[in-house]
Design an enzyme around this catalytic site. Structure first.
Site, PDB file in Angstrom:
ATOM      1  N   HIS A 180      -0.922   0.951  -9.469  1.00 14.79           N
ATOM      2  CA  HIS A 180      -1.641   0.019  -8.576  1.00 14.79           C
ATOM      3  C   HIS A 180      -2.229  -1.132  -9.402  1.00 14.79           C
ATOM      4  CE1 HIS A 180      -3.863  -0.337  -4.506  1.00 14.79           C
ATOM      5  NE2 HIS A 180      -3.821  -1.537  -5.095  1.00 14.79           N
ATOM      6  N   ARG A 192       0.851  -1.186   0.000  1.00  9.69           N
ATOM      7  CA  ARG A 192       0.000   0.000   0.000  1.00  9.69           C
ATOM      8  C   ARG A 192       0.887   1.237   0.000  1.00  9.69           C
ATOM      9  NH1 ARG A 192      -3.604  -2.351  -1.532  1.00  9.69           N
ATOM     10  NH2 ARG A 192      -5.672  -2.680  -0.684  1.00  9.69           N
TER      11      ARG A 192
HETATM   12  P1  NDP Z   1      -1.879 -11.243   4.695  1.00  9.25           P
HETATM   13  O1  NDP Z   1      -2.809 -10.697   5.733  1.00  9.25           O
HETATM   14  O2  NDP Z   1      -2.044 -12.651   4.249  1.00  9.25           O
HETATM   15  O3  NDP Z   1      -0.365 -11.071   5.206  1.00  9.25           O
HETATM   16  C1  NDP Z   1       0.088  -9.928   5.842  1.00  9.25           C
HETATM   17  C2  NDP Z   1       1.522 -10.166   6.309  1.00  9.25           C
HETATM   18  O4  NDP Z   1       2.010  -8.931   6.866  1.00  9.25           O
HETATM   19  C3  NDP Z   1       1.621 -11.208   7.417  1.00  9.25           C
HETATM   20  O5  NDP Z   1       2.800 -11.962   7.276  1.00  9.25           O
HETATM   21  C4  NDP Z   1       1.691 -10.355   8.678  1.00  9.25           C
HETATM   22  O6  NDP Z   1       2.377 -10.942   9.766  1.00  9.25           O
HETATM   23  C5  NDP Z   1       2.498  -9.183   8.168  1.00  9.25           C
HETATM   24  N1  NDP Z   1       2.301  -8.016   9.034  1.00  9.25           N
HETATM   25  C6  NDP Z   1       1.152  -7.369   9.322  1.00  9.25           C
HETATM   26  N2  NDP Z   1       1.378  -6.376  10.218  1.00  9.25           N
HETATM   27  C7  NDP Z   1       2.695  -6.417  10.490  1.00  9.25           C
HETATM   28  C8  NDP Z   1       3.537  -5.669  11.343  1.00  9.25           C
HETATM   29  N3  NDP Z   1       3.069  -4.664  12.108  1.00  9.25           N
HETATM   30  N4  NDP Z   1       4.849  -5.988  11.397  1.00  9.25           N
HETATM   31  C9  NDP Z   1       5.341  -7.005  10.639  1.00  9.25           C
HETATM   32  N5  NDP Z   1       4.599  -7.762   9.810  1.00  9.25           N
HETATM   33  C10 NDP Z   1       3.285  -7.468   9.739  1.00  9.25           C
HETATM   34  O7  NDP Z   1      -1.969 -10.239   3.460  1.00  9.25           O
HETATM   35  P2  NDP Z   1      -1.732 -10.558   1.908  1.00  9.25           P
HETATM   36  O8  NDP Z   1      -0.424 -11.211   1.762  1.00  9.25           O
HETATM   37  O9  NDP Z   1      -2.908 -11.226   1.321  1.00  9.25           O
HETATM   38  O10 NDP Z   1      -1.716  -9.072   1.304  1.00  9.25           O
HETATM   39  C11 NDP Z   1      -0.780  -8.101   1.729  1.00  9.25           C
HETATM   40  C12 NDP Z   1      -1.183  -6.727   1.206  1.00  9.25           C
HETATM   41  O11 NDP Z   1      -0.931  -6.631  -0.190  1.00  9.25           O
HETATM   42  C13 NDP Z   1      -2.674  -6.389   1.304  1.00  9.25           C
HETATM   43  O12 NDP Z   1      -3.018  -5.978   2.612  1.00  9.25           O
HETATM   44  C14 NDP Z   1      -2.819  -5.265   0.294  1.00  9.25           C
HETATM   45  O13 NDP Z   1      -2.621  -4.024   0.929  1.00  9.25           O
HETATM   46  C15 NDP Z   1      -1.673  -5.520  -0.678  1.00  9.25           C
HETATM   47  N6  NDP Z   1      -2.180  -5.832  -2.034  1.00  9.25           N
HETATM   48  C16 NDP Z   1      -1.774  -5.041  -3.083  1.00  9.25           C
HETATM   49  C17 NDP Z   1      -2.186  -5.323  -4.359  1.00  9.25           C
HETATM   50  C18 NDP Z   1      -1.714  -4.526  -5.522  1.00  9.25           C
HETATM   51  O14 NDP Z   1      -2.226  -4.679  -6.632  1.00  9.25           O
HETATM   52  N7  NDP Z   1      -0.721  -3.662  -5.360  1.00  9.25           N
HETATM   53  C19 NDP Z   1      -3.092  -6.443  -4.643  1.00  9.25           C
HETATM   54  C20 NDP Z   1      -3.422  -7.236  -3.484  1.00  9.25           C
HETATM   55  C21 NDP Z   1      -2.983  -6.920  -2.218  1.00  9.25           C
HETATM   56  P3  NDP Z   1       1.863 -12.315  10.443  1.00  9.25           P
HETATM   57  O15 NDP Z   1       2.295 -13.386   9.469  1.00  9.25           O
HETATM   58  O16 NDP Z   1       2.601 -12.374  11.711  1.00  9.25           O
HETATM   59  O17 NDP Z   1       0.373 -12.191  10.560  1.00  9.25           O
HETATM   60  C1  OXD Z   2      -6.069  -5.320  -3.148  1.00  6.80           C
HETATM   61  C2  OXD Z   2      -5.598  -4.357  -4.120  1.00  6.80           C
HETATM   62  O1  OXD Z   2      -6.005  -5.058  -1.959  1.00  6.80           O
HETATM   63  O2  OXD Z   2      -5.988  -4.431  -5.295  1.00  6.80           O
HETATM   64  O3  OXD Z   2      -6.517  -6.404  -3.567  1.00  6.80           O
HETATM   65  O4  OXD Z   2      -4.784  -3.512  -3.784  1.00  6.80           O
END
Ligand code: NDP
Ligand code: OXD
Length: 317
Positions: free
Chosen positions: A280, A232
């Protein structure tokens, strides 16, 4: 009453993307009400949202589940009046595959010196720079969830060394894992290419700042660290990224997400010679693949089966 009419209806509330395809596909099985219609409608049990208007959900008296039309849920949880019902996010093979492709593409471009070769081609220069093997390069992934974990495995298969950082301790085959505040510095110091796949939460907002970039490995084989952010935009401080690029702290950056989207036409990121910009688009939500998952979740819920991919509201993701 036919079968469709008897089923819980769906409110579709979407900003900044075209709702038509979502509506068409969802309508094959359930009645879909497109916001601004639907206020106070007791037959609406589900909401499918992307950047919804904050007033909308509180006005649904029988709302049972909220579906984010993307993997990220910051746009849902930022609603100050969010009803106290489960929020479901997207975890889907198709979305994960797009993200694997995007990050692999950007990692390989930084690793195989795409920025240098594009300049050489422009200037008609025939010169082969030294090329380190993938096995000498460490990719560090911030966020080892559905997307970060899959990306880690794909890059591992290409021969890179993989570091991963998460909130809680995690074990992952072939990945050097770090977690929490204390794990951050050792993770960064062992990383040449930083990949950001974190969710946006109060704990992660602005995390990619100058102090983080400064801690990346400086004497690695790529002659300077690179940044890829596909999580993000508000995870990053763009002024710090520009400062780090300009003073040599950072070698190059690939940015798919921005503090404000669309990216301001005046932003220096557009024209910076060491920045690669995408709008994005790393892993767009494709309704053809995602609507069947949403509909299956609704059916499973109505059969009393446990919900999947429920957001932890306290953690913020
Ligand atoms: P998940 O919820 O599956 O994974 C999130 C990861 O981030 C986990 O490993 C979590 O740790 C870690 N995390 C969260 N908070 C912290 C913190 N404070 N410190 C350290 N690690 C942290 O999310 P996804 O993998 O499915 O997606 C990640 C992000 O990708 C989405 O939230 C979205 O914003 C972004 N995204 C962007 C897209 C784009 O087109 N650019 C498309 C899709 C998604 P833990 O394993 O310990 O829970
Ligand atoms: C998502 C994105 O969160 O598109 O899936 O960023």
């Amino acid at each position: 009453m036919n079968d469709q009419a008897a089923r819980g209806r769906i409110l579709l509330s979407v900003r900044g993307m075209d709702p038509q395809r979502w509506r068409d596909l969802l309508s094959r099985q359930r009645t879909v009400v497109l916001e601004p219609d639907g206020a106070e409608d007791p037959s609406i049990e589900y909401a499918a949202v992307w950047n919804h208007d904050p007033d909308v959900l509180t006005r649904l008296p029988n709302l049972k589940l909220i579906f984010s039309l993307g993997a990220g849920v910051d746009h849902v949880l930022s609603d100050p009046d969010l009803p106290d019902v489960p929020v479901i996010r997207i975890v889907a093979e198709n979305l994960t595959q797009y993200m694997i492709e995007y990050v692999t593409w950007r990692v390989l471009d930084h690793h195989r010196q795409g920025f240098l070769y594009r300049t050489q081609q422009r200037d008609r220069v025939w010169r082969q720079p030294a090329q380190p093997p993938a096995g000498d390069v460490a990719v560090g992934i911030m966020g080892l969830g559905a997307l970060g974990g899959a990306v880690a495995q794909a890059l591992k298969a290409l021969g890179f060394n993989i570091n991963g950082w998460s909130r809680r301790a995690r074990q992952m085959e072939g990945v050097n894992t770090f977690h929490g505040e204390t794990g951050l510095t050792p993770f960064l110091e062992a990383t040449d290419i930083l990949v950001v796949l974190l969710p946006l939460t109060p704990a992660t907002e602005g995390i990619v700042d100058y102090s983080v970039l400064k801690r990346l490995r400086r004497d690695g084989p790529l002659r300077g660290p690179c940044l890829i952010n596909a999580g993000r935009g508000r995870l990053q401080r763009e002024s710090d990224i520009l400062k780090a690029l300009d003073d040599g702290t950072l070698k190059e950056a690939s940015l798919d997400v921005f503090e404000r989207e669309p990216l301001d036409p005046q932003s220096p990121l557009w024209t910076h010679p060491h920045v690669f910009v995408t709008p994005h688009a790393a892993a767009s939500s494709d309704p053809t693949h995602l609507v069947p998952l949403l509909l299956r979740q609704m059916e499973a819920y109505e059969r009393g089966e446990p919900l999947r991919n429920v957001v932890d509201r306290d953690a913020g993701y």
